[in-house]
Every structure is written in C-alpha cells, then in structure tokens.
Design a protein around this motif. Sequence first.
Motif, PDB file in Angstrom:
ATOM      1  N   TYR A   1      12.844  -7.772  24.347  1.00 56.10           N
ATOM      2  CA  TYR A   1      11.475  -7.839  23.853  1.00 56.10           C
ATOM      3  C   TYR A   1      11.046  -6.495  23.277  1.00 56.10           C
ATOM      4  CZ  TYR A   1      10.989 -12.076  26.657  1.00 56.10           C
ATOM      5  OH  TYR A   1      11.148 -13.321  27.184  1.00 56.10           O
TER       6      TYR A   1
ATOM      7  N   THR B   1       8.274  -4.175  23.541  1.00 53.40           N
ATOM      8  CA  THR B   1       7.374  -4.062  24.686  1.00 53.40           C
ATOM      9  C   THR B   1       6.256  -3.083  24.362  1.00 53.40           C
ATOM     10  OG1 THR B   1       9.290  -4.431  26.125  1.00 53.40           O
ATOM     11  CG2 THR B   1       7.280  -3.604  27.157  1.00 53.40           C
TER      12      THR B   1
ATOM     13  N   TRP C   1       4.437 -14.036  21.447  1.00 50.77           N
ATOM     14  CA  TRP C   1       4.226 -12.955  22.391  1.00 50.77           C
ATOM     15  C   TRP C   1       3.736 -13.498  23.719  1.00 50.77           C
ATOM     16  CZ3 TRP C   1      -0.525 -10.599  24.263  1.00 50.77           C
ATOM     17  CH2 TRP C   1      -1.690 -11.301  23.909  1.00 50.77           C
TER      18      TRP C   1
END
Length: 401
Positions: free
Chosen positions: A147, A149, A194
């Motif tokens: 991901y 982040t 997300w």
Amino acid sequence: MHISARSLSAAALCCVVAAAGVGCSSTPESAPTPSQTSTPPAPRYDLTGTPGTVLESEDFGERSTELADTDATLYQVVYESTSGVDNSPTAVSGVVAVPAGTPPEGGWPIVVYGHGTTGVQADCGPTLYPDLLGYQFAVEDFTALGYVTVLPDYQGLGTGGGTHPYLEPRTSGHNMIDAARAAHNAIPDTSTRWAAVGLSQGGQAAWAANELAASYGQGLDLVASVSLSPPTDLTPLVRSGMDGTLTRPQKELLPYLLYGAQQVDPTVDPKDYSGSVAEANSELLLTCQGGDTDAKESAVQAMAPDEFAAASEEAEKKLLDLVGRYTLPQVPTQFPMFVAYGAQDDIVLPQWTAAGVERACALGDSIVAQEQPEQGHDVSDKAAMEFLAAEFAGQSVPSTC
C-alpha cells in the motif's frame, strides 16, 4: 487487492499511543527529538480551495533505521484540507510512503493511518520525528503489504499551521480523506481505492472519514474503514469529570479535550473546568505525549477527584453541548466498517463504544464489531487486518449488527 495475513503488532500498537488521553500505559520515557524543529514556524500557504491539493512536498529526510530498512520512498507533504469547525480551507502536514517495486495493475491502493493522541501543540505532529513518534510501524507494515501509506498529522499538528481541535471528528475525517486525495494527486500509479485505518483518536478519525466519504470524498473509492478503540461519545467523559469519577488516564486526557473545545468555541475557557492543580500545571499537561512523564504523573496524582468539575451550571451545559456535537455516528455510512474495543479499557470505556456501535447498527451501517474481553485500550488488530484483506479482495464480510 489481496493483502497477506501479516498483521500489525499489538505490542507496537500499545507503545506508540499516548498514555495521556486516548492511549495506553506503555509510552516512551522521554520525547524524542523532532527531525526539524520543536517549534515549527507559522507557515503561509496559498490555499486553492481544492481539498487534496499538494501545497508542498519534499523528501522526508532524517528517518529512523526501521523506516530506512523498509526501502519505501518517503515524502513529507503539506496538503489542503477543510476545517470541520467553519469549513474554511486549511493546510495539513503528513508523510506519504511509497512501497519499493512495481505497482500492481490498477495502481497502488492507499491506506491512510490515523494516529492516536500525541498532543495538541504543533510540535506533537508525528512527521516532525525520525520515527514518526513510534508510528513508523504503520509505514513498515502497510508498505510491506503493498500500500501507499499516508500518516496525516491532523490540522494544527506538525508544519501545516492552525490550531488542533482535538477530537472534533469532522476535521480529522476531512484530514483523512484529503490525505488519500493528496497521495493520489502526488504519486503516479496510485489507485483511487483506499482504506481509512486508525487507533484511538485515529479510530474516531477513520469512522468520521467513513461517514463523510459519501458527501466529501468524491473522486475516491473508499473500500472500508477500521476503527480500533475509537471514542464515539465524549459526554460521559465530561460527566465523569463533573462528578469526580475519572480514571487516572482520563484525568490526563481532560486538559487536551478542554484545549480542543476552546479551538472549536473560543468562549470555552478551560479555567472554568480546572481545579488548582490543573490550572497551575496547564502548560505541563498540554505538552506532547512522552514529554516529562514524571512531572505529569506527579501533577495527575495531586489532582482532586473533582479537579475538572465545572465552575457553574452554565459552563457545564456549554461543554456538554459542545462535545455532544462530536458524537458518532452522525449519519449512516455507505462503506463497511470494523470496530474493535477492549472490555478492560479504562480510557474509552467499553460501554461507550458498544453504545456507538448499537446506534450505527440502528442506522443500517454494515459493521463488524469485536469486543476483546481481556484487552484494555491497546486491542489486537488481527481480526481487523483479516477484515481489511477481505474487503480489498472484494470479499464482503457479514455485519455483526
């Protein structure tokens, strides 16, 4: 995108959250040194009125060994967001971490991680510190899972400017959504998919982001939210201050809450709710998590049971009305939510969270709720990570409502 079964460490969760306020007892003995300055200068940004606009971006610079070992590319950013108090445009700082390697088909998905209580002053922003005030674990774990982040400081913390309306959920919810926007705007090969994840204060922020996503999150695709030990209703906390039944860690939280309330309504005077010890130690009690813990502990131990009783019925009603406006849920959510809380939590009491979940279920929300009988404020996140993996993989998890 499917993520592996690896979960964030419960021990790591415990050690990075403030013992004062929404946190747990395992905190650093002293505050680390900021990577830039302990008193960030008041910045001036040309705000565009477009949430998620990246106003400033640079290499994160000095970082801990743990962050360096991730091989992720880290940027320190300032992005545009919206105050939940008056809807004015604001600048918010944060860190964006991009995993090493090639992005998956469709682009990197994004996780925005909302941190727990670190304080209410500008120098309490995690992105000022080489180890993100301990929140490096979120970057380590989520970038390892593939991901992009983002760790926002929240309005008023870090280098964005303004003041911090502590635990006012619309502001932090906007900050979470706009952190995802900023990452998508700034980083090539990112997806619009997300998730909002958070612990404690960040758990409230993730919940608020879920509620606001339908009306404020246009252009993004929220997959789910995860809220660990989230404060949903602060009026029982205020009432405990009035009747002298606060726990020790709740006494350390109240000065933060009063400061935040004053940022929402300047007519709120913390002195109207502070006894002699709290008033004499007001500056000390507002320092960042980890700062001079021995002196803070001495001040808390010296407090009377009714240290935070209101000076008048009018003052009591004003504060209860104000924090009552913070209560979650406020509107139904359109996206799945995971909520975990500990039955032994002496900061955000379990019955408060359970009542919030019950209200959200009555609104028709899809919630997977988990009370952990042996846990306090620092809950295990294993089931939460399994939930998040399933939702990103398109596997709907049945609600427990």
